[in-house]
Design a protein around this motif. Sequence first.
Motif, PDB file in Angstrom:
ATOM      1  N   UNK A  63       9.599   7.065   5.533  1.00 49.81           N
ATOM      2  CA  UNK A  63       8.564   7.561   5.919  1.00 49.81           C
ATOM      3  C   UNK A  63       7.716   7.495   4.690  1.00 49.81           C
ATOM      4  N   UNK A  64       8.217   7.982   3.488  1.00 50.32           N
ATOM      5  CA  UNK A  64       7.332   7.852   2.486  1.00 50.32           C
ATOM      6  C   UNK A  64       7.003   6.534   1.829  1.00 50.32           C
ATOM      7  N   UNK A  65       7.539   5.396   2.286  1.00 55.25           N
ATOM      8  CA  UNK A  65       7.410   4.316   1.780  1.00 55.25           C
ATOM      9  C   UNK A  65       6.205   3.672   2.779  1.00 55.25           C
ATOM     10  N   UNK A  66       5.881   3.919   3.836  1.00 52.56           N
ATOM     11  CA  UNK A  66       4.985   3.290   5.070  1.00 52.56           C
ATOM     12  C   UNK A  66       3.712   3.484   4.519  1.00 52.56           C
ATOM     13  N   UNK A  67       3.049   4.648   3.842  1.00 53.57           N
ATOM     14  CA  UNK A  67       1.804   4.541   3.394  1.00 53.57           C
ATOM     15  C   UNK A  67       1.426   3.483   2.204  1.00 53.57           C
ATOM     16  N   UNK A  68       2.433   2.988   1.911  1.00 52.45           N
ATOM     17  CA  UNK A  68       2.127   2.261   0.684  1.00 52.45           C
ATOM     18  C   UNK A  68       1.580   0.904   1.149  1.00 52.45           C
ATOM     19  N   UNK A  69       1.649   0.204   2.041  1.00 49.81           N
ATOM     20  CA  UNK A  69       1.375  -0.874   2.659  1.00 49.81           C
ATOM     21  C   UNK A  69      -0.219  -0.790   2.966  1.00 49.81           C
ATOM     22  N   UNK A  70      -0.833   0.228   3.712  1.00 56.76           N
ATOM     23  CA  UNK A  70      -2.198   0.693   3.571  1.00 56.76           C
ATOM     24  C   UNK A  70      -2.816   0.900   2.531  1.00 56.76           C
ATOM     25  N   UNK A  71      -2.123   1.687   1.551  1.00 55.89           N
ATOM     26  CA  UNK A  71      -2.776   1.715   0.386  1.00 55.89           C
ATOM     27  C   UNK A  71      -3.238   0.455  -0.404  1.00 55.89           C
ATOM     28  N   UNK A  72      -2.552  -0.523  -0.192  1.00 54.91           N
ATOM     29  CA  UNK A  72      -2.512  -1.827  -1.209  1.00 54.91           C
ATOM     30  C   UNK A  72      -3.703  -2.772  -0.178  1.00 54.91           C
ATOM     31  N   UNK A  73      -3.811  -2.419   0.990  1.00 56.49           N
ATOM     32  CA  UNK A  73      -4.842  -3.042   1.728  1.00 56.49           C
ATOM     33  C   UNK A  73      -6.068  -2.483   1.426  1.00 56.49           C
ATOM     34  N   UNK A  74      -6.153  -1.246   1.323  1.00 52.32           N
ATOM     35  CA  UNK A  74      -7.582  -0.334   0.990  1.00 52.32           C
ATOM     36  C   UNK A  74      -7.864  -0.892  -0.311  1.00 52.32           C
ATOM     37  N   UNK A  75      -6.862  -1.000  -1.358  1.00 48.59           N
ATOM     38  CA  UNK A  75      -7.095  -1.212  -2.906  1.00 48.59           C
ATOM     39  C   UNK A  75      -7.681  -2.640  -2.744  1.00 48.59           C
ATOM     40  N   UNK A  76      -7.215  -3.761  -1.942  1.00 54.58           N
ATOM     41  CA  UNK A  76      -7.906  -5.033  -2.006  1.00 54.58           C
ATOM     42  C   UNK A  76      -9.406  -4.895  -1.385  1.00 54.58           C
ATOM     43  N   UNK A  77      -9.544  -4.051  -0.646  1.00 59.94           N
ATOM     44  CA  UNK A  77     -10.913  -3.819   0.074  1.00 59.94           C
ATOM     45  C   UNK A  77     -11.668  -3.246  -1.042  1.00 59.94           C
ATOM     46  N   UNK A  78     -11.255  -2.248  -1.679  1.00 64.37           N
ATOM     47  CA  UNK A  78     -12.155  -1.603  -2.877  1.00 64.37           C
ATOM     48  C   UNK A  78     -12.447  -2.562  -3.810  1.00 64.37           C
ATOM     49  N   UNK A  79     -11.547  -3.512  -4.109  1.00 62.21           N
ATOM     50  CA  UNK A  79     -11.735  -4.684  -5.277  1.00 62.21           C
ATOM     51  C   UNK A  79     -13.096  -5.420  -4.629  1.00 62.21           C
ATOM     52  N   UNK A  80     -12.916  -5.820  -3.432  1.00 64.80           N
ATOM     53  CA  UNK A  80     -13.964  -6.655  -2.757  1.00 64.80           C
ATOM     54  C   UNK A  80     -15.428  -5.761  -2.696  1.00 64.80           C
ATOM     55  N   UNK A  81     -15.362  -4.343  -2.528  1.00 59.66           N
ATOM     56  CA  UNK A  81     -16.577  -3.659  -2.568  1.00 59.66           C
ATOM     57  C   UNK A  81     -17.048  -3.791  -3.981  1.00 59.66           C
ATOM     58  N   UNK A  82     -16.210  -3.609  -4.970  1.00 61.82           N
ATOM     59  CA  UNK A  82     -16.656  -3.494  -6.335  1.00 61.82           C
ATOM     60  C   UNK A  82     -17.415  -4.885  -6.757  1.00 61.82           C
ATOM     61  N   UNK A  83     -16.586  -6.161  -6.489  1.00 60.19           N
ATOM     62  CA  UNK A  83     -16.897  -7.514  -6.833  1.00 60.19           C
ATOM     63  C   UNK A  83     -18.227  -7.525  -6.150  1.00 60.19           C
ATOM     64  N   UNK A  84     -18.593  -7.185  -5.000  1.00 59.96           N
ATOM     65  CA  UNK A  84     -19.908  -7.304  -4.135  1.00 59.96           C
ATOM     66  C   UNK A  84     -20.925  -6.561  -4.408  1.00 59.96           C
ATOM     67  N   UNK A  85     -20.620  -5.479  -5.347  1.00 66.89           N
ATOM     68  CA  UNK A  85     -21.777  -4.723  -5.799  1.00 66.89           C
ATOM     69  C   UNK A  85     -22.189  -3.713  -4.472  1.00 66.89           C
ATOM     70  N   UNK A  86     -21.432  -3.392  -3.528  1.00 69.50           N
ATOM     71  CA  UNK A  86     -21.681  -2.391  -2.598  1.00 69.50           C
ATOM     72  C   UNK A  86     -21.998  -0.955  -3.233  1.00 69.50           C
ATOM     73  N   UNK A  87     -21.141  -0.604  -4.205  1.00 70.91           N
ATOM     74  CA  UNK A  87     -21.355   0.525  -4.672  1.00 70.91           C
ATOM     75  C   UNK A  87     -22.615   0.853  -5.443  1.00 70.91           C
ATOM     76  N   UNK A  88     -23.058  -0.373  -6.358  1.00 66.19           N
ATOM     77  CA  UNK A  88     -24.125  -0.395  -7.049  1.00 66.19           C
ATOM     78  C   UNK A  88     -25.504  -0.355  -5.943  1.00 66.19           C
TER      79      UNK A  88
END
Length: 93
Positions: A63-88
């Motif tokens: 069970x400790x390993x299960x949240x790692x997969x969604x964390x990697x998906x969220x990281x990918x989305x965060x990278x896309x947000x940063x590149x897209x300038x949404x936080x800016x």
Amino acid sequence: MKGGTAVTVSMNFQKRRLRRQALLSVTLFVLFQTACAAVFGALCFIPNLPRWAIWLFAALAGGCGLPVIPALVVLKERFQEIEGGESDAAAEY
């Protein structure tokens, strides 16, 4: 157009910093989850442990390993947000 170049460099620096922070956060999360799984996995090897406790610790380790997969998906989305300038764009409001 010297002013535009400085702004571009500043934006690139800020994007790199945000990407580094996001990567560091997910890396630490994965590290802590791995440590948690290792501890639960080690508890499975206690001698004379009842079978149900072994299964419980094994399930907790898995069970400790299960949240790692969604964390990697969220990281990918965060990278896309940063590149897209949404936080800016959100910072302007």
